[in-house]
Design a protein around this motif. Structure first.
Motif, short mmCIF file in Angstrom:
data_model
loop_
_atom_site.label_atom_id
_atom_site.label_comp_id
_atom_site.label_asym_id
_atom_site.label_seq_id
_atom_site.Cartn_x
_atom_site.Cartn_y
_atom_site.Cartn_z
N LEU A 77 0.82 -1.20 0.00
CA LEU A 77 0.00 0.00 0.00
C LEU A 77 0.86 1.25 0.00
O LEU A 77 0.62 2.19 -0.78
CB LEU A 77 -0.92 -0.01 1.23
CG LEU A 77 -1.86 1.18 1.39
CD1 LEU A 77 -2.84 1.27 0.23
CD2 LEU A 77 -2.61 1.09 2.72
N PHE A 78 1.88 1.29 0.84
CA PHE A 78 2.71 2.49 0.94
C PHE A 78 3.56 2.69 -0.30
O PHE A 78 3.72 3.82 -0.79
CB PHE A 78 3.60 2.41 2.18
CG PHE A 78 4.38 3.67 2.43
CD1 PHE A 78 3.73 4.84 2.78
CD2 PHE A 78 5.76 3.70 2.29
CE1 PHE A 78 4.45 6.02 3.00
CE2 PHE A 78 6.49 4.86 2.51
CZ PHE A 78 5.82 6.03 2.87
N ILE A 79 4.11 1.62 -0.83
CA ILE A 79 4.95 1.75 -2.03
C ILE A 79 4.10 2.20 -3.23
O ILE A 79 4.54 3.01 -4.06
CB ILE A 79 5.68 0.43 -2.33
CG1 ILE A 79 6.71 0.15 -1.22
CG2 ILE A 79 6.37 0.47 -3.70
CD1 ILE A 79 7.38 -1.19 -1.31
N ALA A 80 2.86 1.69 -3.31
CA ALA A 80 1.96 2.14 -4.37
C ALA A 80 1.66 3.64 -4.21
O ALA A 80 1.61 4.39 -5.19
CB ALA A 80 0.66 1.34 -4.35
N PHE A 81 1.47 4.08 -2.96
CA PHE A 81 1.23 5.50 -2.69
C PHE A 81 2.42 6.35 -3.14
O PHE A 81 2.26 7.38 -3.79
CB PHE A 81 0.97 5.71 -1.21
CG PHE A 81 1.04 7.14 -0.76
CD1 PHE A 81 0.01 8.02 -1.03
CD2 PHE A 81 2.16 7.61 -0.09
CE1 PHE A 81 0.09 9.35 -0.65
CE2 PHE A 81 2.25 8.94 0.31
CZ PHE A 81 1.20 9.82 0.04
#
Length: 345
Positions: A77-81
């Motif tokens: 989730l964070f890397i996609a953000f």
């Protein structure tokens, strides 16, 4: 990997463990906070280098964790953000600072997701409900304690061996004044006719709409379906995971040692009628003579035997009635659609 994982004295896994000391921080949020800290520690000078460094850090967390499923959901989730974050600034140092602050802000706000889920679940909990839950879940506890403020409820909770996490749930609920009884893991079918519905937490909700949770959840769902009882899962949206297992053996936690057979030794082969001496004897809690040499005893599994058992299992989507999340009340199919949109930007 040295750029992010351990450079300059920064150990991302040690940072992850430190965040987990806060009981309100679950593994996905600890992973997000660790990657946010890693941005500050990284010497990346371009977005490509930063994303690569974050991927390396995520791999380090997974490699050193015995159960990487939920933390990996947070990492993804964070890397996609970070990948989709608009970066028009010419000052890359400022951009890194902004990304780190956004990660921390999200993690802080995400703790309140449980309150939203508890409020959504409240509408499905009627007065005098008898609820069956499994193991220990922060969001399930939040929902039950919230319901207790306005409604009369009673709860059965499984003991959840081998870690006995259900006992932790029992202690919290009874301390709050909620009638609660601990149920043997092997007695779920016995008690199912007495409950109105099943309420469980989650390690992750996957692309199929299925559920990964503490081992025993799948058989509980199968029994609930056979007894025509609703099976509800509670899951924060940061536990939605781009994973598509088809069976228990597709889970990242599975390895050849799980449920493998032990080759009998020559001694045991020649002493079929003898009791194993290496299994520790534990006094039965209900024995009148507990603690004496003549008391009845039960056998406990050895650490080697426990290690050969799974820690989590996969519940198929067709066994799940609804998923309660901070983004709404979803069917398993709805989870699949939400995941597609979430990672499509």
């Amino acid at each position: 990997m040295a750029d992010l994982a351990r450079s300059g004295g920064f150990d991302i896994y040690a940072t992850f463990q430190q965040f987990l000391r806060d009981d309100q921080i679950s593994p996905p949020l600890a992973a997000i906070l660790s990657l946010a800290e890693a941005i500050v520690q990284s010497n990346a000078g371009t977005m490509f280098e930063l994303v690569q460094a974050l991927n390396d850090g995520a791999e380090e967390l997974k490699r050193r964790s015995t159960n990487p499923i939920s933390l990996n959901a947070g990492c993804e989730l964070f890397i996609a953000f970070v990948t989709l974050f608009p970066h028009e600034s010419d000052n890359f140092a400022e951009l890194k600072k902004e990304l780190e602050q956004q990660g921390r802000k999200y993690a802080t706000e995400a703790i309140s997701f449980r309150d939203k889920i508890a409020e959504l679940a409240l509408g499905f909990i009627k007065d005098d409900s008898v609820i069956l839950t499994h193991s220990h879940s922060r969001v399930v506890l939040k929902a039950l304690l919230h319901a207790h403020k306005t409604k009369r409820i009673s709860v059965y909770v499984t003991e959840s061996r081998p870690r006995g996490l259900g006992l932790r749930t029992y202690e919290t609920l009874t301390a709050a004044g909620i009638p609660c009884t601990v149920v043997l893991d092997s007695a779920v079918a016995y008690v199912m006719d007495q409950v109105d519905f099943v309420l469980v937490g989650s390690e992750a909700v996957v692309e199929s709409g299925g559920l990964i949770n503490y081992v025993g959840s799948s058989q509980m769902a199968i029994i609930a379906r056979a007894a025509n009882k609703p099976f509800y899962a509670l899951a924060e949206s940061y536990k939605f995971h781009r994973l598509f297992p088809l069976s228990q053996y597709d889970l990242p936690t599975h390895n050849p040692n799980i449920l493998s057979f032990t080759t009998p030794t020559m001694w045991s082969a020649g002493h079929d009628d003898a009791s194993p001496s290496d299994a520790p004897a534990v006094p039965l809690a209900g024995s009148a003579n507990a603690g004496t040499s003549s008391s009845r005893t039960e056998r406990a599994m050895t650490q080697e035997q426990i290690a050969k058992n799974p820690g989590v299992d996969y519940t198929r989507p067709e066994l799940i009635s609804l998923v309660f999340s901070d983004v709404g009340i979803l069917t398993p199919e709805g989870v699949s659609q939400y995941l597609v949109g979430m990672f499509a930007g």
